[in-house]
Design a protein around this motif. Sequence first.
Motif, PDB file in Angstrom:
ATOM      1  N   HIS A  10       0.828  -1.201   0.000  1.00  0.00           N
ATOM      2  CA  HIS A  10       0.000   0.000   0.000  1.00  0.00           C
ATOM      3  C   HIS A  10       0.861   1.249   0.000  1.00  0.00           C
ATOM      4  CE1 HIS A  10      -2.488   3.303   1.429  1.00  0.00           C
ATOM      5  NE2 HIS A  10      -3.483   2.664   0.847  1.00  0.00           N
ATOM      6  N   HIS A  11       1.848   1.289   0.903  1.00  0.00           N
ATOM      7  CA  HIS A  11       2.782   2.423   0.876  1.00  0.00           C
ATOM      8  C   HIS A  11       4.090   2.066   1.558  1.00  0.00           C
ATOM      9  CE1 HIS A  11       0.652   3.273   4.797  1.00  0.00           C
ATOM     10  NE2 HIS A  11       1.894   3.527   5.206  1.00  0.00           N
ATOM     11  N   VAL A  12       5.061   2.925   1.332  1.00  0.00           N
ATOM     12  CA  VAL A  12       6.335   2.864   2.022  1.00  0.00           C
ATOM     13  C   VAL A  12       6.425   4.148   2.836  1.00  0.00           C
ATOM     14  CG1 VAL A  12       8.825   2.964   1.679  1.00  0.00           C
ATOM     15  CG2 VAL A  12       7.457   1.396   0.318  1.00  0.00           C
ATOM     16  N   VAL A  57       3.573   6.761  -1.323  1.00  0.00           N
ATOM     17  CA  VAL A  57       4.675   7.086  -0.424  1.00  0.00           C
ATOM     18  C   VAL A  57       4.075   7.890   0.723  1.00  0.00           C
ATOM     19  CG1 VAL A  57       6.787   8.450  -0.156  1.00  0.00           C
ATOM     20  CG2 VAL A  57       6.469   7.048  -2.199  1.00  0.00           C
ATOM     21  N   GLU A  58       4.387   7.478   1.955  1.00  0.00           N
ATOM     22  CA  GLU A  58       3.899   8.200   3.132  1.00  0.00           C
ATOM     23  C   GLU A  58       5.074   8.947   3.751  1.00  0.00           C
ATOM     24  OE1 GLU A  58       0.950   7.062   6.713  1.00  0.00           O
ATOM     25  OE2 GLU A  58       2.832   5.939   6.786  1.00  0.00           O
ATOM     26  N   LEU A  59       4.907  10.245   3.946  1.00  0.00           N
ATOM     27  CA  LEU A  59       5.930  11.061   4.605  1.00  0.00           C
ATOM     28  C   LEU A  59       5.470  11.330   6.031  1.00  0.00           C
ATOM     29  CD1 LEU A  59       6.529  13.629   1.698  1.00  0.00           C
ATOM     30  CD2 LEU A  59       7.877  11.569   2.224  1.00  0.00           C
ATOM     31  N   ALA A 118      -2.741  -1.103  11.495  1.00  0.00           N
ATOM     32  CA  ALA A 118      -2.124  -1.689  12.686  1.00  0.00           C
ATOM     33  C   ALA A 118      -0.674  -2.006  12.350  1.00  0.00           C
ATOM     34  CB  ALA A 118      -2.851  -2.977  13.092  1.00  0.00           C
ATOM     35  N   PHE A 119       0.182  -1.930  13.368  1.00  0.00           N
ATOM     36  CA  PHE A 119       1.599  -2.247  13.179  1.00  0.00           C
ATOM     37  C   PHE A 119       1.941  -3.568  13.861  1.00  0.00           C
ATOM     38  CE2 PHE A 119       1.809   2.309  12.333  1.00  0.00           C
ATOM     39  CZ  PHE A 119       2.762   2.380  11.335  1.00  0.00           C
ATOM     40  N   LEU A 120       2.786  -4.355  13.177  1.00  0.00           N
ATOM     41  CA  LEU A 120       3.396  -5.535  13.798  1.00  0.00           C
ATOM     42  C   LEU A 120       4.668  -5.092  14.505  1.00  0.00           C
ATOM     43  CD1 LEU A 120       1.610  -6.678  11.433  1.00  0.00           C
ATOM     44  CD2 LEU A 120       3.227  -8.559  11.303  1.00  0.00           C
ATOM     45  N   VAL A 130       6.445  -3.452   9.878  1.00  0.00           N
ATOM     46  CA  VAL A 130       5.377  -3.694   8.902  1.00  0.00           C
ATOM     47  C   VAL A 130       4.053  -3.192   9.451  1.00  0.00           C
ATOM     48  CG1 VAL A 130       4.049  -5.469   7.672  1.00  0.00           C
ATOM     49  CG2 VAL A 130       6.533  -5.674   7.831  1.00  0.00           C
ATOM     50  N   GLU A 131       3.338  -2.467   8.610  1.00  0.00           N
ATOM     51  CA  GLU A 131       1.999  -1.964   8.909  1.00  0.00           C
ATOM     52  C   GLU A 131       1.028  -2.687   7.987  1.00  0.00           C
ATOM     53  OE1 GLU A 131       1.660   2.163   7.763  1.00  0.00           O
ATOM     54  OE2 GLU A 131      -0.322   2.429   8.664  1.00  0.00           O
ATOM     55  N   LEU A 132      -0.163  -2.951   8.487  1.00  0.00           N
ATOM     56  CA  LEU A 132      -1.243  -3.464   7.636  1.00  0.00           C
ATOM     57  C   LEU A 132      -2.303  -2.383   7.546  1.00  0.00           C
ATOM     58  CD1 LEU A 132      -1.611  -7.053   9.167  1.00  0.00           C
ATOM     59  CD2 LEU A 132      -0.462  -6.433   7.007  1.00  0.00           C
TER      60      LEU A 132
HETATM   61 CO    CO Z   1       2.205   4.012   7.186  1.00  0.00          CO
END
Ligand code: CO
Length: 257
Positions: A10-12, A57-59, A118-120, A130-132
Amino acid sequence: MSHCTVSKIHHVGVVVESLRRAYGFWRDTLGLPLLREAEIPDQGVRAALLAAGESEVELLEPLTADGGVARFLARRGEGLHHICFETADVDAALGGLRAQSVPLLDERSRAGLAGRIAFLSPKACHGVLVELATPPQGTEARDSPVRLKRLVVGCREPAAAAGSYQRLFGLPEVAINGGARCMLGWAGGGTLLMVPASEVGNVEGMVALSMVAPEMAGLLGRLRRAGAAMLVGAAEVTIEPRSSHGVHLHISRYHFP
Ligand code: CO
């Protein structure tokens, strides 16, 4: 078999000192369209999503001195921070991961810029955070002049790391002729290239981002006008991290189908 199936990158996520300054490169020079920007108080950030083909891309700019993103910036400087996979139902995915005793940072999903997220724990994925995310219904990929293609991940043992990403997320393997390397992901939805850490300065975790552009001349002109430090090849450009907010960035010409 995996209990959590993801459909694409989905994004980095990239940590930056200042969103305003980061827009100068990611939005104005690369040309990635800004999709949205918002304050996310529980993550201690102001964040922005920019379209990069099928992915984004997420800033992330820290708002407080004590959050995880602020600590990352103080310790490592600007650069790649996390990867987010899209999944149809993030809470179901968390339930499946919990049943496999996968360490999680979030026990249940919460509202984020990309939808329900959510984050692992980074321990779950060989040091990669890793985020889902389950984006809101009806969000469509936006056209952009540069698209995300591949994330390069340094691993002590690429085959073992690839095996755990396949087990956790059902990531399909992409056949490559790469010796000790492994590639996972989707032709249109982004790939992860696992390489031995010894090939990338003994770094374990995300080390570089590859993108593609159908047209290089305009992009190179914008990079030159911005004074970017870069190495220009026949149909590719490598931008030095000091000009791309800590990200080792490679862009090659590619004719979109
Ligand atoms: Co994110």
